[in-house]
Scaffold this motif. Structure first.
Motif, PDB file in Angstrom:
ATOM      1  N   LYS A   1       0.955  -1.250  -0.150  1.00  0.00           N
ATOM      2  CA  LYS A   1       0.117  -0.006  -0.012  1.00  0.00           C
ATOM      3  C   LYS A   1       0.831   1.116  -0.052  1.00  0.00           C
ATOM      4  CE  LYS A   1      -4.485  -1.256   1.748  1.00  0.00           C
ATOM      5  NZ  LYS A   1      -5.722  -0.741   2.249  1.00  0.00           N
ATOM      6  N   ASP A  42      -0.567   4.417  -0.627  1.00  0.00           N
ATOM      7  CA  ASP A  42      -1.296   5.276   0.234  1.00  0.00           C
ATOM      8  C   ASP A  42      -2.664   4.868   0.332  1.00  0.00           C
ATOM      9  OD1 ASP A  42      -2.440   6.132  -1.886  1.00  0.00           O
ATOM     10  OD2 ASP A  42      -1.288   7.673  -2.463  1.00  0.00           O
ATOM     11  N   THR A  43      -3.540   5.585   0.938  1.00  0.00           N
ATOM     12  CA  THR A  43      -4.895   4.894   1.136  1.00  0.00           C
ATOM     13  C   THR A  43      -5.770   4.602  -0.291  1.00  0.00           C
ATOM     14  OG1 THR A  43      -5.717   7.289   1.100  1.00  0.00           O
ATOM     15  CG2 THR A  43      -5.347   6.202   3.427  1.00  0.00           C
ATOM     16  N   THR A  44      -5.152   5.357  -1.301  1.00  0.00           N
ATOM     17  CA  THR A  44      -5.931   4.829  -2.785  1.00  0.00           C
ATOM     18  C   THR A  44      -5.016   4.325  -3.500  1.00  0.00           C
ATOM     19  OG1 THR A  44      -5.507   7.224  -3.513  1.00  0.00           O
ATOM     20  CG2 THR A  44      -7.705   6.718  -2.360  1.00  0.00           C
ATOM     21  N   THR A  45      -3.758   3.939  -3.316  1.00  0.00           N
ATOM     22  CA  THR A  45      -2.755   3.347  -4.188  1.00  0.00           C
ATOM     23  C   THR A  45      -2.214   2.128  -3.593  1.00  0.00           C
ATOM     24  OG1 THR A  45      -2.313   5.581  -5.005  1.00  0.00           O
ATOM     25  CG2 THR A  45      -0.792   3.973  -5.657  1.00  0.00           C
ATOM     26  N   ILE A  71      -5.167   1.897  -8.610  1.00  0.00           N
ATOM     27  CA  ILE A  71      -5.875   3.214  -7.925  1.00  0.00           C
ATOM     28  C   ILE A  71      -7.156   2.562  -7.572  1.00  0.00           C
ATOM     29  CG2 ILE A  71      -6.617   5.650  -8.264  1.00  0.00           C
ATOM     30  CD1 ILE A  71      -3.469   5.206  -8.854  1.00  0.00           C
ATOM     31  N   LEU A  72      -7.366   2.690  -6.223  1.00  0.00           N
ATOM     32  CA  LEU A  72      -8.509   2.374  -5.684  1.00  0.00           C
ATOM     33  C   LEU A  72      -9.584   3.616  -5.330  1.00  0.00           C
ATOM     34  CD1 LEU A  72      -6.930   0.203  -2.893  1.00  0.00           C
ATOM     35  CD2 LEU A  72      -7.626  -0.555  -5.228  1.00  0.00           C
ATOM     36  N   SER A  73     -10.713   2.880  -5.124  1.00  0.00           N
ATOM     37  CA  SER A  73     -11.560   4.199  -4.729  1.00  0.00           C
ATOM     38  C   SER A  73     -11.511   4.485  -3.463  1.00  0.00           C
ATOM     39  CB  SER A  73     -13.262   3.676  -5.221  1.00  0.00           C
ATOM     40  OG  SER A  73     -13.403   2.585  -4.420  1.00  0.00           O
ATOM     41  N   PRO A  74     -11.630   5.703  -2.942  1.00  0.00           N
ATOM     42  CA  PRO A  74     -11.476   6.310  -1.642  1.00  0.00           C
ATOM     43  C   PRO A  74     -12.610   5.775  -0.610  1.00  0.00           C
ATOM     44  CG  PRO A  74     -11.922   8.055  -2.707  1.00  0.00           C
ATOM     45  CD  PRO A  74     -11.740   6.999  -4.017  1.00  0.00           C
ATOM     46  N   HIS A  75     -12.426   5.595   0.708  1.00  0.00           N
ATOM     47  CA  HIS A  75     -13.298   5.234   1.444  1.00  0.00           C
ATOM     48  C   HIS A  75     -13.884   6.657   2.106  1.00  0.00           C
ATOM     49  CE1 HIS A  75     -15.346   3.020   4.533  1.00  0.00           C
ATOM     50  NE2 HIS A  75     -14.870   3.977   5.614  1.00  0.00           N
ATOM     51  N   ASP A 119     -11.846  -2.344  -4.699  1.00  0.00           N
ATOM     52  CA  ASP A 119     -12.380  -1.587  -5.413  1.00  0.00           C
ATOM     53  C   ASP A 119     -11.526  -0.626  -6.373  1.00  0.00           C
ATOM     54  OD1 ASP A 119     -14.694  -0.793  -6.948  1.00  0.00           O
ATOM     55  OD2 ASP A 119     -15.145   0.827  -5.343  1.00  0.00           O
TER      56      ASP A 119
END
Length: 124
Positions: free
Chosen positions: A3, A5-8, A106-110, A82
């Protein structure tokens, strides 16, 4: 899976011989289904005849596409990710016995919703 960061997420996938053989079998099935040859009904070309008529590079490319797609689908389902975008695909190793690749996801942010229940609007 790293990870960033929170979205990558930086993903490194290593496929072994068994995975590559399964991918080759799937590629042969798909190419046989698409193949049109004299003396055979469409989609009914035997594998040994297909291997003689199809270029080795085409079969290998199709097999690697199947391997990447199936491994990504299983990882995404297992990790319940996601994904919004896939980026920076790079092949690290491509030999007869193993295939290693990396990819940045690249993930969708929470998103957390604030309190919205029991809100009242004043009448005028």
């Amino acid at each position: 899976m790293n990870k960033v960061d929170t979205t990558t997420v930086l993903l490194t996938v290593s496929l072994g011989t068994a995975d590559l053989i399964a991918a080759i079998n799937e590629a042969e099935k798909e190419l046989a289904h698409k193949a049109r040859m004299d003396g055979f009904r469409p989609g009914k070309v035997p594998r040994d005849v297909l291997r003689k008529s199809v270029d080795e590079q085409t079969l290998r490319q199709e097999a690697l596409n199947h391997a990447v797609q199936s491994s990504m689908a299983s990882i995404l389902a297992k990790e319940k990710l996601d994904v919004l975008e896939q980026d920076d695909f790079a092949v690290k190793e491509n030999t007869k016995d193993s295939f290693v690749y990396t990819m940045k996801l690249i993930l969708s942010p929470h998103i957390e919703l604030g309190t919205y229940k029991n809100l009242e609007v004043a009448k005028r």
